[in-house]
Design a protein around this motif. Structure first.
Motif, PDB file in Angstrom:
ATOM      1  N   GLU A   1       0.843  -1.197   0.000  1.00 16.01           N
ATOM      2  CA  GLU A   1       0.000   0.000   0.000  1.00 16.01           C
ATOM      3  C   GLU A   1       0.874   1.242   0.000  1.00 16.01           C
ATOM      4  OE1 GLU A   1      -2.482  -0.126   3.479  1.00 16.01           O
ATOM      5  OE2 GLU A   1      -3.888  -1.509   2.548  1.00 16.01           O
ATOM      6  N   PRO A   2       0.473   2.260  -0.766  1.00 15.64           N
ATOM      7  CA  PRO A   2       1.206   3.524  -0.712  1.00 15.64           C
ATOM      8  C   PRO A   2       1.142   4.144   0.687  1.00 15.64           C
ATOM      9  CG  PRO A   2      -0.281   3.475  -2.606  1.00 15.64           C
ATOM     10  CD  PRO A   2      -0.601   2.286  -1.760  1.00 15.64           C
ATOM     11  N   THR A   3       2.070   4.990   0.994  1.00 11.39           N
ATOM     12  CA  THR A   3       2.193   5.617   2.302  1.00 11.39           C
ATOM     13  C   THR A   3       0.952   6.427   2.670  1.00 11.39           C
ATOM     14  OG1 THR A   3       4.570   5.732   1.965  1.00 11.39           O
ATOM     15  CG2 THR A   3       3.677   7.137   3.680  1.00 11.39           C
ATOM     16  N   TYR A   4       0.241   6.976   1.701  1.00 10.86           N
ATOM     17  CA  TYR A   4      -0.886   7.851   2.017  1.00 10.86           C
ATOM     18  C   TYR A   4      -2.134   7.116   2.504  1.00 10.86           C
ATOM     19  CZ  TYR A   4      -3.608   7.031  -2.301  1.00 10.86           C
ATOM     20  OH  TYR A   4      -4.371   6.486  -3.300  1.00 10.86           O
TER      21      TYR A   4
ATOM     22  N   ASP B   1     -16.740   5.186   0.687  1.00 17.88           N
ATOM     23  CA  ASP B   1     -16.785   5.468  -0.759  1.00 17.88           C
ATOM     24  C   ASP B   1     -15.694   6.450  -1.170  1.00 17.88           C
ATOM     25  OD1 ASP B   1     -18.972   3.779  -0.976  1.00 17.88           O
ATOM     26  OD2 ASP B   1     -20.448   5.411  -1.036  1.00 17.88           O
ATOM     27  N   ILE B   2     -15.463   7.454  -0.343  1.00 21.46           N
ATOM     28  CA  ILE B   2     -14.406   8.430  -0.632  1.00 21.46           C
ATOM     29  C   ILE B   2     -13.042   7.749  -0.592  1.00 21.46           C
ATOM     30  CG2 ILE B   2     -13.223  10.485   0.282  1.00 21.46           C
ATOM     31  CD1 ILE B   2     -16.065  11.497   1.096  1.00 21.46           C
TER      32      ILE B   2
ATOM     33  N   GLY C   1      -8.872   3.230  -4.864  1.00 21.67           N
ATOM     34  CA  GLY C   1      -9.227   2.049  -5.637  1.00 21.67           C
ATOM     35  C   GLY C   1      -9.357   0.816  -4.753  1.00 21.67           C
ATOM     36  N   SER C   2      -9.197   0.996  -3.447  1.00 17.90           N
ATOM     37  CA  SER C   2      -9.291  -0.100  -2.477  1.00 17.90           C
ATOM     38  C   SER C   2     -10.439   0.163  -1.514  1.00 17.90           C
ATOM     39  CB  SER C   2      -7.993  -0.222  -1.677  1.00 17.90           C
ATOM     40  OG  SER C   2      -6.911  -0.516  -2.529  1.00 17.90           O
ATOM     41  N   LYS C   3     -10.834  -0.893  -0.834  1.00 18.29           N
ATOM     42  CA  LYS C   3     -11.908  -0.767   0.152  1.00 18.29           C
ATOM     43  C   LYS C   3     -11.323  -0.665   1.549  1.00 18.29           C
ATOM     44  CE  LYS C   3     -15.332  -3.038  -2.620  1.00 18.29           C
ATOM     45  NZ  LYS C   3     -16.642  -3.608  -2.592  1.00 18.29           N
TER      46      LYS C   3
ATOM     47  N   VAL D   1      -2.436  15.750  -2.383  1.00 12.75           N
ATOM     48  CA  VAL D   1      -3.634  16.218  -3.093  1.00 12.75           C
ATOM     49  C   VAL D   1      -4.813  15.297  -2.795  1.00 12.75           C
ATOM     50  CG1 VAL D   1      -4.685  16.485  -5.389  1.00 12.75           C
ATOM     51  CG2 VAL D   1      -2.426  17.460  -4.921  1.00 12.75           C
ATOM     52  N   LEU D   2      -4.587  13.997  -2.863  1.00  9.18           N
ATOM     53  CA  LEU D   2      -5.666  13.041  -2.601  1.00  9.18           C
ATOM     54  C   LEU D   2      -6.171  13.142  -1.160  1.00  9.18           C
ATOM     55  CD1 LEU D   2      -4.344   9.971  -4.598  1.00  9.18           C
ATOM     56  CD2 LEU D   2      -6.342  11.384  -5.149  1.00  9.18           C
ATOM     57  N   LEU D   3      -5.291  13.428  -0.226  1.00  8.07           N
ATOM     58  CA  LEU D   3      -5.704  13.581   1.168  1.00  8.07           C
ATOM     59  C   LEU D   3      -6.584  14.809   1.350  1.00  8.07           C
ATOM     60  CD1 LEU D   3      -2.386  12.648   3.028  1.00  8.07           C
ATOM     61  CD2 LEU D   3      -4.422  11.232   2.705  1.00  8.07           C
TER      62      LEU D   3
END
Length: 151
Positions: free
Chosen positions: A17-20, A46-47, A53-55, A91-93
């Motif tokens: 998994e990426p760090t974020y 959902d967000i 892309g993961s649950k 940005v995603l955070l």
């Protein structure tokens, strides 16, 4: 270390998994707890899925909410992890934080201040936050609706 293919940071080459992912789970839990959004767990899940892309499991999110309620130090924690995140991760955070609040309540001064506080902890200035929000608006908020979380 940053992946040249996906743009995300990883702690090591063997991480799956990426760090974020971890700070994203914490941000969602922080906002769920801070705004008392018991009805917002499904939207938060959902967000998370939209950003990764993961649950995420309900139990993982609930455990983090419980931890946040006992130890409310997320901005300090983000400062520690920020240097290991890529710009894309940050940005995603911020997008996820904005989307969760956007789906729960009108974005007013207090809400924007909370988003700016999280961004500042990751060394993102006001101009960066404005650009991230504009990009979300241009993407029609990734399909999330304002006030979709029932009170």
């Amino acid at each position: 270390m940053k992946c040249s293919d996906c743009g995300h940071a990883f702690s090591s080459k063997t991480d799956s998994e990426p760090t974020y992912y971890d700070p994203l789970k914490s941000i969602l839990a922080y906002l769920l707890a801070g705004y008392g959004l018991i009805n917002g767990v499904e939207t938060a899940k959902d967000i998370f899925q939209s950003a990764t892309g993961s649950k995420i499991d309900f139990s993982d999110l609930q455990e983090r909410v419980d931890n946040i309620q006992q130890n409310n130090q997320l901005p300090d924690d983000l400062k520690q992890v920020a240097r290991r995140l890529s710009w894309l991760d940050k940005v995603l955070l911020i997008e996820a934080a904005y989307l969760l609040i956007f789906t729960a309540r009108p974005i007013e001064y207090e809400e924007r201040l909370k988003i700016n506080l999280l961004a500042n902890a990751m060394e993102i200035g006001l101009e960066g936050v404005d650009a991230i929000i504009k990009h979300l608006r241009d993407q029609d908020y990734k399909g999330f609706a304002p006030l979709q979380i029932p009170n």
